[in-house]
Motif scaffolding. Sequence first.
Motif, PDB file in Angstrom:
ATOM      1  N   ASP A 296       0.840  -1.237  -0.120  1.00  0.00           N
ATOM      2  CA  ASP A 296      -0.001   0.071   0.114  1.00  0.00           C
ATOM      3  C   ASP A 296       0.978   1.302  -0.123  1.00  0.00           C
ATOM      4  N   SER A 297       1.890   1.265   0.551  1.00  0.00           N
ATOM      5  CA  SER A 297       3.005   2.287   0.802  1.00  0.00           C
ATOM      6  C   SER A 297       3.497   2.775  -0.700  1.00  0.00           C
ATOM      7  N   PHE A 298       3.871   1.772  -1.508  1.00  0.00           N
ATOM      8  CA  PHE A 298       4.600   1.723  -2.742  1.00  0.00           C
ATOM      9  C   PHE A 298       3.188   2.441  -3.673  1.00  0.00           C
ATOM     10  N   THR A 299       2.064   2.050  -3.278  1.00  0.00           N
ATOM     11  CA  THR A 299       0.815   2.631  -4.267  1.00  0.00           C
ATOM     12  C   THR A 299       0.651   4.048  -3.865  1.00  0.00           C
ATOM     13  N   ALA A 300       0.877   4.380  -2.768  1.00  0.00           N
ATOM     14  CA  ALA A 300       0.687   5.857  -2.386  1.00  0.00           C
ATOM     15  C   ALA A 300       1.722   6.467  -2.939  1.00  0.00           C
ATOM     16  N   ALA A 301       3.003   6.005  -3.032  1.00  0.00           N
ATOM     17  CA  ALA A 301       4.010   6.626  -3.715  1.00  0.00           C
ATOM     18  C   ALA A 301       3.744   6.961  -5.035  1.00  0.00           C
ATOM     19  N   VAL A 302       3.333   6.084  -5.752  1.00  0.00           N
ATOM     20  CA  VAL A 302       3.117   5.983  -7.218  1.00  0.00           C
ATOM     21  C   VAL A 302       1.825   7.138  -7.452  1.00  0.00           C
ATOM     22  N   TYR A 303       0.681   7.196  -6.458  1.00  0.00           N
ATOM     23  CA  TYR A 303      -0.312   8.235  -6.539  1.00  0.00           C
ATOM     24  C   TYR A 303       0.485   9.603  -6.414  1.00  0.00           C
ATOM     25  N   LEU A 304       1.257   9.705  -5.456  1.00  0.00           N
ATOM     26  CA  LEU A 304       1.913  11.277  -5.325  1.00  0.00           C
ATOM     27  C   LEU A 304       2.809  11.430  -6.452  1.00  0.00           C
ATOM     28  N   CYS A 305       3.493  10.399  -7.190  1.00  0.00           N
ATOM     29  CA  CYS A 305       4.303  10.617  -8.444  1.00  0.00           C
ATOM     30  C   CYS A 305       3.446  11.366  -9.504  1.00  0.00           C
ATOM     31  N   ARG A 306       2.110  10.734  -9.549  1.00  0.00           N
ATOM     32  CA  ARG A 306       1.311  10.954 -10.923  1.00  0.00           C
ATOM     33  C   ARG A 306       0.482  12.311 -10.544  1.00  0.00           C
ATOM     34  N   PHE A 307       0.228  12.469  -9.276  1.00  0.00           N
ATOM     35  CA  PHE A 307      -0.670  13.665  -9.192  1.00  0.00           C
ATOM     36  C   PHE A 307      -0.079  14.784  -8.487  1.00  0.00           C
ATOM     37  N   LEU A 308       1.048  14.569  -7.847  1.00  0.00           N
ATOM     38  CA  LEU A 308       1.416  15.912  -6.858  1.00  0.00           C
ATOM     39  C   LEU A 308       2.088  16.854  -7.896  1.00  0.00           C
ATOM     40  N   GLU A 309       1.834  18.013  -7.974  1.00  0.00           N
ATOM     41  CA  GLU A 309       2.023  19.161  -8.859  1.00  0.00           C
ATOM     42  C   GLU A 309       3.488  19.803  -8.402  1.00  0.00           C
ATOM     43  N   GLY A 310       3.641  19.887  -7.452  1.00  0.00           N
ATOM     44  CA  GLY A 310       4.947  20.472  -6.865  1.00  0.00           C
ATOM     45  C   GLY A 310       5.294  20.336  -5.408  1.00  0.00           C
ATOM     46  N   SER A 311       6.042  21.021  -4.913  1.00  0.00           N
ATOM     47  CA  SER A 311       6.755  20.818  -3.588  1.00  0.00           C
ATOM     48  C   SER A 311       5.977  22.100  -2.641  1.00  0.00           C
ATOM     49  N   THR A 312       5.283  22.759  -2.990  1.00  0.00           N
ATOM     50  CA  THR A 312       4.610  23.710  -2.206  1.00  0.00           C
ATOM     51  C   THR A 312       4.098  23.351  -1.130  1.00  0.00           C
ATOM     52  N   LYS A 313       3.623  24.054  -0.152  1.00  0.00           N
ATOM     53  CA  LYS A 313       2.658  23.363   1.040  1.00  0.00           C
ATOM     54  C   LYS A 313       1.245  23.221   0.618  1.00  0.00           C
ATOM     55  N   GLU A 314       0.784  23.811  -0.336  1.00  0.00           N
ATOM     56  CA  GLU A 314      -0.707  23.900  -0.841  1.00  0.00           C
ATOM     57  C   GLU A 314      -0.551  22.704  -1.544  1.00  0.00           C
ATOM     58  N   ASN A 315       0.364  22.534  -2.483  1.00  0.00           N
ATOM     59  CA  ASN A 315       0.299  21.118  -3.241  1.00  0.00           C
ATOM     60  C   ASN A 315       0.307  19.832  -2.362  1.00  0.00           C
ATOM     61  N   LEU A 316       1.402  19.721  -1.405  1.00  0.00           N
ATOM     62  CA  LEU A 316       1.472  18.553  -0.599  1.00  0.00           C
ATOM     63  C   LEU A 316       0.133  18.641   0.182  1.00  0.00           C
ATOM     64  N   LEU A 317      -0.276  19.520   0.908  1.00  0.00           N
ATOM     65  CA  LEU A 317      -1.510  19.442   1.541  1.00  0.00           C
ATOM     66  C   LEU A 317      -2.716  18.846   0.950  1.00  0.00           C
ATOM     67  N   ALA A 318      -2.763  19.361  -0.380  1.00  0.00           N
ATOM     68  CA  ALA A 318      -4.010  18.727  -1.071  1.00  0.00           C
ATOM     69  C   ALA A 318      -3.789  17.344  -1.357  1.00  0.00           C
ATOM     70  N   ARG A 319      -2.692  16.919  -1.743  1.00  0.00           N
ATOM     71  CA  ARG A 319      -2.464  15.341  -1.940  1.00  0.00           C
ATOM     72  C   ARG A 319      -2.580  14.430  -0.743  1.00  0.00           C
ATOM     73  N   PHE A 320      -2.082  14.976   0.333  1.00  0.00           N
ATOM     74  CA  PHE A 320      -2.016  14.128   1.573  1.00  0.00           C
ATOM     75  C   PHE A 320      -3.268  14.288   2.161  1.00  0.00           C
ATOM     76  N   LYS A 321      -4.207  15.265   1.870  1.00  0.00           N
ATOM     77  CA  LYS A 321      -5.422  15.255   2.408  1.00  0.00           C
ATOM     78  C   LYS A 321      -6.193  14.194   1.771  1.00  0.00           C
ATOM     79  N   GLU A 322      -5.940  13.997   0.352  1.00  0.00           N
ATOM     80  CA  GLU A 322      -6.580  12.684  -0.338  1.00  0.00           C
ATOM     81  C   GLU A 322      -6.237  11.481   0.338  1.00  0.00           C
ATOM     82  N   LEU A 323      -4.710  11.292   0.318  1.00  0.00           N
ATOM     83  CA  LEU A 323      -4.286  10.109   0.961  1.00  0.00           C
ATOM     84  C   LEU A 323      -4.803   9.924   2.303  1.00  0.00           C
ATOM     85  N   LYS A 324      -5.006  10.922   3.270  1.00  0.00           N
ATOM     86  CA  LYS A 324      -5.796  10.597   4.445  1.00  0.00           C
ATOM     87  C   LYS A 324      -7.092   9.811   4.257  1.00  0.00           C
TER      88      LYS A 324
END
Length: 261
Positions: free
Chosen positions: A141-169
């Motif tokens: 499941d951890s690898f699959t989460a990393a693939v999700y981030l690779c596909r949909f994380l748009e950048g390293s701003t806190k806004e980008n990161l918060l948006a994607r990790f709120k989805e993973l939450k």
Amino acid sequence: MCRILFAAGNGHEIRELLDAFVRSSENDPYKARRNRGSQHKDGWGYVLLKRDTVEHYRSMTPVFQDEAVQRLRNRLSGFTVLIAHSRAASQGSRNLFNVQPFGFSSRRGFSFWFLHNGDLKKDMIIRMAELEAEKLENASDSFTAAVYLCRFLEGSTKENLLARFKELKKTTNTALNTATLITAPRGGVKAFITAYMLADAPAERDYYRLLILSKKNLFAVASSTFELYHDGPFQDVENGEAFHVEISFENEGFAVERLRI
């Protein structure tokens, strides 16, 4: 189910955290209280980032039996960033493929390493990431989460990161305790750490708690077991808290912002 460490700052002080990481992986009373044994022995890995070098290491040898630990310890000097993970497998095959941290290069122009402790709804992440389930049958499941981030994380701003990790939450079964280390072509380095769990029973909360160690020359987030093997002083990370860390090798420093996911 794993033990994790993120640390940035004085390498000599990180050595003591590495020692606690090894001991926590070999004998974890909090894991034993959950009737899951006391060891994290299904492989381990680390990323060591210094001003001009990066080392990414993964091995199926348990960290408490691996001679590479001493080599890593000898490299811990000066301003250093380290993430480390020891695995006790819950999902996915017990093999080198699933040993963390995972490394990815995004089409959006940045690279990152990712580690996770907890249990996620893998099938839900597969749907979110628009992946083919049969091709990830033996992946964690951890690898699959990393693939999700690779596909949909748009950048390293806190806004980008918060948006994607709120989805993973939303996919959390037990915990979304993560550390992500990100590098960009212009030389910027950032880290993002999350602490989130759904645990109700005291033994579960004790196991999934994360700890923070914050000093002038050191910032670290680590699994709960470190408090048994390191003097700290540690504080408990609040459930649902995240840390956005700007790292400067030029100035040998870091700036930490506390957020909520």
